[in-house]
Design a protein around this motif. Structure first.
Motif, short mmCIF file in Angstrom:
data_model
loop_
_atom_site.label_atom_id
_atom_site.label_comp_id
_atom_site.label_asym_id
_atom_site.label_seq_id
_atom_site.Cartn_x
_atom_site.Cartn_y
_atom_site.Cartn_z
N ARG A 177 0.81 -1.22 0.00
CA ARG A 177 0.00 0.00 0.00
C ARG A 177 0.83 1.27 0.00
N GLN A 178 1.99 1.18 0.64
CA GLN A 178 2.81 2.38 0.74
C GLN A 178 3.93 2.38 -0.27
N LEU A 182 7.25 4.60 0.03
CA LEU A 182 8.56 3.99 0.29
C LEU A 182 9.59 4.62 -0.63
N ARG A 185 9.69 8.72 0.16
CA ARG A 185 10.19 9.20 1.44
C ARG A 185 11.39 8.42 1.96
N LEU A 186 11.42 7.13 1.67
CA LEU A 186 12.55 6.35 2.18
C LEU A 186 13.58 6.08 1.10
N MET A 188 13.52 3.81 -1.08
CA MET A 188 13.75 2.37 -0.99
C MET A 188 12.74 1.69 -1.90
N TYR A 193 12.76 -2.70 1.11
CA TYR A 193 12.06 -2.51 2.38
C TYR A 193 11.66 -3.85 2.99
N GLY B 112 -5.77 1.72 5.60
CA GLY B 112 -5.55 1.72 4.16
C GLY B 112 -6.35 0.67 3.42
N LYS B 120 -6.79 6.43 -5.26
CA LYS B 120 -5.65 7.32 -5.06
C LYS B 120 -6.07 8.78 -5.26
N ARG B 131 -0.77 10.84 6.82
CA ARG B 131 0.21 9.78 6.91
C ARG B 131 1.47 10.32 7.55
N GLU B 135 3.35 9.07 10.88
CA GLU B 135 4.72 8.58 10.82
C GLU B 135 5.64 9.38 11.72
N GLN B 158 14.31 5.38 9.68
CA GLN B 158 13.22 5.56 8.72
C GLN B 158 12.43 4.30 8.37
N PRO B 159 13.10 3.29 7.88
CA PRO B 159 12.31 2.10 7.54
C PRO B 159 11.69 1.45 8.77
N LEU B 162 8.01 2.51 9.54
CA LEU B 162 6.97 1.81 8.82
C LEU B 162 6.86 0.36 9.29
#
Lengths: 208, 208
Positions: A177-178, A182, A185-186, A188, A193, B112, B120, B131, B135, B158-159, B162
Motif C-alpha cells: 500500500r505504501q 517507500l 520518502r525512504l 527504498m 524494504y 488503508g 488514489k 500519513r 509517521e 526511517q524504515p 513503517l
DNA sequence: ATATATATCGAAATATAAGTACGAAAAACA
DNA sequence: TGTTTTTCGTACTTATATTTCGATATATAT
C-alpha cells in the motif's frame, strides 16, 4: 444418470463457471464483472449459473478457497524444502510476497479482509480447516527453530504462531500500500524494504 | 449572505449530514445505509445531500478523515504524555487497540484497507498530510528509544517507522479477526494475546 | 422408441440503490 | 416588494443482482 456421474457433471459445470469468473475478475476487476458477463463468458445462461451458485459472492468465495489451497501448498513446499529455521522463514516470507504480487485482489481476502463480506456464517472460505493448515505450517517452522535452539527461549510456541503470521502479513500489506511512499520518502524499493523488515523481524525471533 | 456566514452555514449542513450518516453507518452498517436513510435521518431532502456531498463515498471519506484526526490526536497524547520509550510504546499500542474496538468499521479504512475504494485520486482521506503526522509520531517514539539507547543499534530509523507501524497494525487486525480462535485454540483472551504480542515485539526492538 | 424426468435456456420481471433533473416552495436579502 | 439562494419533493434514469417461468433440449428408464 448415476449419482456418481451426476456429481462429476455438477463439478464440471461449477469448474467452468469458476474458471470464467476468475478470468473476468482478474482482467476487469471484481466489481465491474457482472453476472451476465460471467454467464456469457462461461457459455451458460444466467439461470444456470444460479443453479450452481447462489450468488456472485458464492462464486467469489469459491475462487478464494481455491487460491487459499494453492497458497497453502506452496507454503508447505517452501517450509518443507528448507531444512533450517532461517531458510524456512525466508522461504515462507518470499512465498507470501510472490503470492501477494500475483494475486493482490485475493491476498487481502485470504488475510481475512472483507472485500466481499466475509460473513462468519455460510460460505466463509477461511474455514477452520484452512486456518489450521496454515497455522500448523508456522508451528512446524517455529519448531524447527526450537529444535536448533535458534529461537528466543522466552517465546511460547502457540501464541507466537499467530504473532508471526500477523506481523508478516501486516508488513506485506503495508509494503504494497505504501509502495509509492517507500520510494519517495525512504528512497527504498518495496523489495529492499521487505528485505529489511523481514530481516529485522527475524532477528527479533532468534537469540542474539 | 456574507461570504463568511455562507461558509459557516455550509459547514453546519455538512456536519449535520455527516453526523446522521455516522449514526446510521454505526448502527445499520455502511452498505445497508441508503442515501434516502441518511437524508431522512439528517432531515434534509436527498437533493440537498447531493448539494453538499457528491456521493455516498464522499460522505464516508469525510467520516474517516474525522476519525483519523481523532486517532492522531489521541496517539499524540499517548506518546507525548509518556516520557520513556517503553511507556510511549505501550501507550501507542493500547491507544490503537481501543480505537479498533470502538470503531472497527473505520479501523480497517484507516489502515488503508479499501472498504470503499480508497482511490488514489480525489477524496482519498489517507492523504500525505495525515500519513506524515502518523509517521512523525512513530518517529518521535523511536527517537525517544534511540536517545535512551534502548533500541537495538542495528535498526535504521526511517524504515523502522513503517516496520513498527505495519507489524502492530497487523497484530491488532488479526487479533480481532481470530478472536474466537484465540479463545478456542490458545485458550487466551484477545487482551492476553495482545499483551503477549506487544511485549514480544517490544523485546524485539530493544537491546538485550 | 416413447414417455418421463432432468438440465438448460431465454427473456422478461422484480428489487434495490445510486445518482440526476427540474419545477415549486421557502428563506434570505437588498 | 422583487430578486437571489437554498431547499424540497417527486419522479426519472441507470445499473445490476436475483428471480420467475414457460419453452426446449438432453438423458434415462421401461
Amino acid at each position: 444418470m448415476g449419482a456418481r456421474k451426476k456429481i462429476a457433471l455438477e463439478q464440471f459445470n461449477r469448474d467452468n463457471i469458476v474458471a470464467a469468473a476468475k478470468e473476468l475478475f482478474e482482467t476487469k476487476g471484481i466489481e465491474k464483472t457482472t453476472m451476465d458477463d460471467i454467464a456469457k463468458h462461461a457459455d451458460y445462461s444466467k439461470s444456470t449459473i444460479y443453479v450452481y451458485f447462489k450468488s456472485k459472492e458464492d462464486i467469489y468465495n469459491s475462487i478464494v478457497r481455491d487460491y487459499l489451497d494453492i497458497l497453502t501448498g506452496e507454503l508447505e513446499l517452501c517450509v518443507s524444502n528448507a531444512n533450517d529455521f532461517e531458510s524456512s522463514y525466508y522461504g515462507l516470507c518470499n512465498c507470501l510476497v510472490r503470492f501477494e504480487e500475483k494475486y493482490p485482489q485475493y491476498y487481502a481476502s485470504l488475510m481475512g479482509e472483507g472485500k466481499m463480506t466475509n460473513s462468519k456464517k455460510d460460505g466463509s472460505f477461511f474455514d477452520t480447516d484452512m486456518r489450521e493448515k496454515l497455522e500448523k505450517l508456522i508451528e512446524q517452522l517455529l519448531e524447527k527453530g526450537l529444535c536448533q535452539e535458534d529461537i528466543r527461549e522466552d517465546l511460547e510456541l502457540q501464541p507466537t504462531v499467530l504473532y508471526v503470521w500477523s506481523a508478516i502479513s501486516g508488513i506485506i500489506q503495508v509494503a504494497e500500500r505504501q509502495r509509492e511512499g517507500l520510494d519517495i520518502r525512504l528512497n527504498m524499493s518495496k523489495e529492499e524494504y521487505l528485505r529489511y523488515s523481514f530481516r529485522t523481524f527475524y532477528e527479533s525471533l532468534v537469540r542474539r
